[in-house]
Write a protein that holds these residues in place. Sequence first.
Motif, PDB file in Angstrom:
ATOM      1  N   ASP A   1      -0.656 -75.088  68.513  1.00  0.00           N
ATOM      2  CA  ASP A   1       0.725 -74.707  68.817  1.00  0.00           C
ATOM      3  C   ASP A   1       0.738 -73.985  70.172  1.00  0.00           C
ATOM      4  N   ALA A   2       1.272 -74.654  71.194  1.00  0.00           N
ATOM      5  CA  ALA A   2       1.220 -74.110  72.555  1.00  0.00           C
ATOM      6  C   ALA A   2       2.001 -72.812  72.706  1.00  0.00           C
ATOM      7  N   SER A   3       2.906 -72.530  71.797  1.00  0.00           N
ATOM      8  CA  SER A   3       3.647 -71.271  71.885  1.00  0.00           C
ATOM      9  C   SER A   3       2.762 -70.070  71.574  1.00  0.00           C
ATOM     10  N   GLN A   4       1.594 -70.326  70.972  1.00  0.00           N
ATOM     11  CA  GLN A   4       0.692 -69.238  70.614  1.00  0.00           C
ATOM     12  C   GLN A   4      -0.455 -69.061  71.603  1.00  0.00           C
ATOM     13  N   THR A   5      -0.392 -69.769  72.729  1.00  0.00           N
ATOM     14  CA  THR A   5      -1.479 -69.679  73.717  1.00  0.00           C
ATOM     15  C   THR A   5      -0.940 -69.300  75.095  1.00  0.00           C
ATOM     16  N   PRO A   6      -0.269 -68.160  75.205  1.00  0.00           N
ATOM     17  CA  PRO A   6       0.288 -67.782  76.509  1.00  0.00           C
ATOM     18  C   PRO A   6      -0.807 -67.614  77.555  1.00  0.00           C
ATOM     19  N   GLY A   7      -0.531 -68.087  78.764  1.00  0.00           N
ATOM     20  CA  GLY A   7      -1.480 -67.929  79.864  1.00  0.00           C
ATOM     21  C   GLY A   7      -2.556 -68.991  79.928  1.00  0.00           C
ATOM     22  N   LEU A   8      -2.546 -69.962  79.000  1.00  0.00           N
ATOM     23  CA  LEU A   8      -3.627 -70.940  78.966  1.00  0.00           C
ATOM     24  C   LEU A   8      -3.654 -71.799  80.231  1.00  0.00           C
ATOM     25  N   ASP A   9      -2.490 -72.172  80.731  1.00  0.00           N
ATOM     26  CA  ASP A   9      -2.445 -72.985  81.940  1.00  0.00           C
ATOM     27  C   ASP A   9      -3.062 -72.234  83.122  1.00  0.00           C
ATOM     28  N   ASP A  10      -2.779 -70.953  83.242  1.00  0.00           N
ATOM     29  CA  ASP A  10      -3.391 -70.155  84.318  1.00  0.00           C
ATOM     30  C   ASP A  10      -4.900 -70.068  84.135  1.00  0.00           C
ATOM     31  N   TYR A  11      -5.340 -69.945  82.900  1.00  0.00           N
ATOM     32  CA  TYR A  11      -6.784 -69.936  82.650  1.00  0.00           C
ATOM     33  C   TYR A  11      -7.428 -71.223  83.143  1.00  0.00           C
ATOM     34  N   TYR A  12      -6.827 -72.356  82.829  1.00  0.00           N
ATOM     35  CA  TYR A  12      -7.358 -73.630  83.296  1.00  0.00           C
ATOM     36  C   TYR A  12      -7.510 -73.634  84.818  1.00  0.00           C
ATOM     37  N   GLY A  13      -6.462 -73.211  85.521  1.00  0.00           N
ATOM     38  CA  GLY A  13      -6.521 -73.201  86.977  1.00  0.00           C
ATOM     39  C   GLY A  13      -7.558 -72.245  87.515  1.00  0.00           C
ATOM     40  N   ASN A  14      -7.656 -71.078  86.916  1.00  0.00           N
ATOM     41  CA  ASN A  14      -8.621 -70.079  87.378  1.00  0.00           C
ATOM     42  C   ASN A  14     -10.056 -70.516  87.134  1.00  0.00           C
ATOM     43  N   VAL A  15     -10.327 -71.103  85.984  1.00  0.00           N
ATOM     44  CA  VAL A  15     -11.715 -71.443  85.673  1.00  0.00           C
ATOM     45  C   VAL A  15     -12.191 -72.624  86.513  1.00  0.00           C
ATOM     46  N   VAL A  16     -11.311 -73.578  86.806  1.00  0.00           N
ATOM     47  CA  VAL A  16     -11.701 -74.671  87.704  1.00  0.00           C
ATOM     48  C   VAL A  16     -12.004 -74.127  89.091  1.00  0.00           C
ATOM     49  N   THR A  17     -11.127 -73.267  89.594  1.00  0.00           N
ATOM     50  CA  THR A  17     -11.353 -72.667  90.910  1.00  0.00           C
ATOM     51  C   THR A  17     -12.650 -71.870  90.935  1.00  0.00           C
ATOM     52  N   ALA A  18     -12.911 -71.120  89.873  1.00  0.00           N
ATOM     53  CA  ALA A  18     -14.110 -70.287  89.817  1.00  0.00           C
ATOM     54  C   ALA A  18     -15.378 -71.134  89.867  1.00  0.00           C
ATOM     55  N   ILE A  19     -15.404 -72.215  89.111  1.00  0.00           N
ATOM     56  CA  ILE A  19     -16.575 -73.096  89.113  1.00  0.00           C
ATOM     57  C   ILE A  19     -16.791 -73.673  90.507  1.00  0.00           C
ATOM     58  N   ARG A  20     -15.719 -74.111  91.152  1.00  0.00           N
ATOM     59  CA  ARG A  20     -15.857 -74.718  92.474  1.00  0.00           C
ATOM     60  C   ARG A  20     -16.216 -73.702  93.550  1.00  0.00           C
ATOM     61  N   VAL A  21     -15.762 -72.464  93.420  1.00  0.00           N
ATOM     62  CA  VAL A  21     -16.135 -71.435  94.394  1.00  0.00           C
ATOM     63  C   VAL A  21     -17.633 -71.154  94.320  1.00  0.00           C
ATOM     64  N   VAL A  22     -18.185 -71.071  93.111  1.00  0.00           N
ATOM     65  CA  VAL A  22     -19.628 -70.881  92.985  1.00  0.00           C
ATOM     66  C   VAL A  22     -20.356 -72.022  93.676  1.00  0.00           C
TER      67      VAL A  22
END
Length: 594
Positions: free
Chosen positions: A297-318
């Motif tokens: 239920d996507a209503s119970q996962t606030p901020g998940l989209d930002d997490y996706y963007g941050n973790v992809v960026t973090a992996i690529r920065v390393v």
Amino acid sequence: MRTSSALISAAALLFQSVSAQQGVSGFGRSSSVGNNFIVQAPATGGKSAGNMNLEMGVTDSAPADVTPAVGTYNPDVLAITYQNLSDNVKAGPNRTAALSAPIRGVNVGGWLLIEPWMYPSRWVGMGGQWGPFNDGGNCTTRVESEWALGNKIQNQSALNVVVQTHYDSWFNQTHVDTLAYLGLNTVRIPLGFWVVEALVNRTTEFYAQGGMDFLVSRLAMLAEQNISVILDHHALPGVATPMQSFAGNCTDQVNFYEEANYERAVTWAMVMTFLSHIHPAFSTVKSINAMNEPIQDASQTPGLDDYYGNVVTAIRVVEVALGIVCDEGIYTSPYLTSPMFINAAVAAIPIMIDLGTQYNLGDDLIGLLKTNFLGSDLTNITNIVGTLSSFVSGSETNEAQCLATSFMDSSWQYAVNDTITVANPADHVLGPALYDNHFYLGYGYVAPNATPEAYLETVCNSSRVVSAAQAGDAPLYFGEWSLGTEWNDTTIDFLKNFADAQRKIYSQGQGWLFWAMKVDPDANCNGDCNKWSYFDAVDAGIFPRDPDAYWDSNLCANYTAQPNNTSTNASSGAQGNPSTAVASPAATKRARRF
């Protein structure tokens, strides 16, 4: 390599606020942050930054606890160190080539992340609890998770002994050899966040230590057999899925979807990316799956989209910092200025230092991190990343060496109303990416009826691969599936057909990973653990010895308007004879989350 003037600019930005702290804690160790450091010589062989044998422009005669003044570094030496590190990493495995091969594999379930249902007697012997119960309770009131076991034992050393004994026996060389014998090319390893021990709050999170050592050991075995690995962040900080032992703590208190725990998960991904490129044992790791099964239920996962963007960026920065440019979009990623990313990066650096020291990953690498990264002001990270490329590789991309990011595809979640947006990880892709789908018919509500014919018709007409591609979630692989059914009296003939149909359809995408490699004979699998243990299913003649062979390659033609392409029938060749399928007697039967 370009002139060091660009490097000076980058270093001035990145290293302007070097920390004055004197030690870094983690794994019960401490390390000097000074300009002088002594580590053991790296182990010989394999790819290792330690093979560069470069100096950091410091002397061994100064006191060991000296901390460099802010901004003091030798840019020319730093440039050489970076370039050699970059060249070393670029000479590593071609991960994209491994990614392009069809996935044929299993989940090493229940290993570094304990799932008690897979081995009830073993779990009770460790100090856990298992039913049947008549007290009206549930897993929140019993010792049915790793957290609960640690909370019961209340002694870190004693907990470590119990859990590490399990780590050592559940997955070892015998099992790796069997995987190779069966022709499987990939494993997915479910991991808890606590494998990176510095992320654990020991006052409230009661998990065993030592998992990283076992991970390193078994990854080396898998690399020796050229078996690819997906590192799966299965149990996330704060608990991401309620009422499940596989979340680490079986509880109705779900706290992952908060900024602090998102940050810890991003740090985890950065550390795993670092190890995947630097540690020789990680040479066949081809993907990091940043999250297993968020709440649907996507209503119970606030901020998940930002997490996706941050973790992809973090992996690529390393990877950029290691000289690999996977996608030039990293230079303009909006998440480079995100507090989630910046805080995660600051937390990751001392952990990398500690692990680099622990595993002898090279004097120069450790020195680079200690002297120039630790405690740095990363608020100018946008300029830092953009400038790093000018002396690492210019505009050249090196996608061959990039890890694939991996997430559940967007169909995993649903929106309860029009005000809710389901996060799609494809919106944040930078470089190679994979998308994971889990298909379990045995839990009901998938096939229209609980009958063999309904199951085969449902599988053969599945459009999940096409639907995922339409959403941008391609290539899609099926990271979890089983032969579990809603009834117990299944025949071997049906299970062979069910296995054929699933493998055939899942091969329309990037491939499949069966849940799981094995279970114990007493696993809670509704009477037939061949449905959950790949080793046992091969031994029972359900799966062919060859993972690319079928008992009936045209099976789905009976259930669909368009027959599938033909392939090798298992019965037509010597490898189709499963009578000698499993070389190892250690493999036994199993099942999944009932």
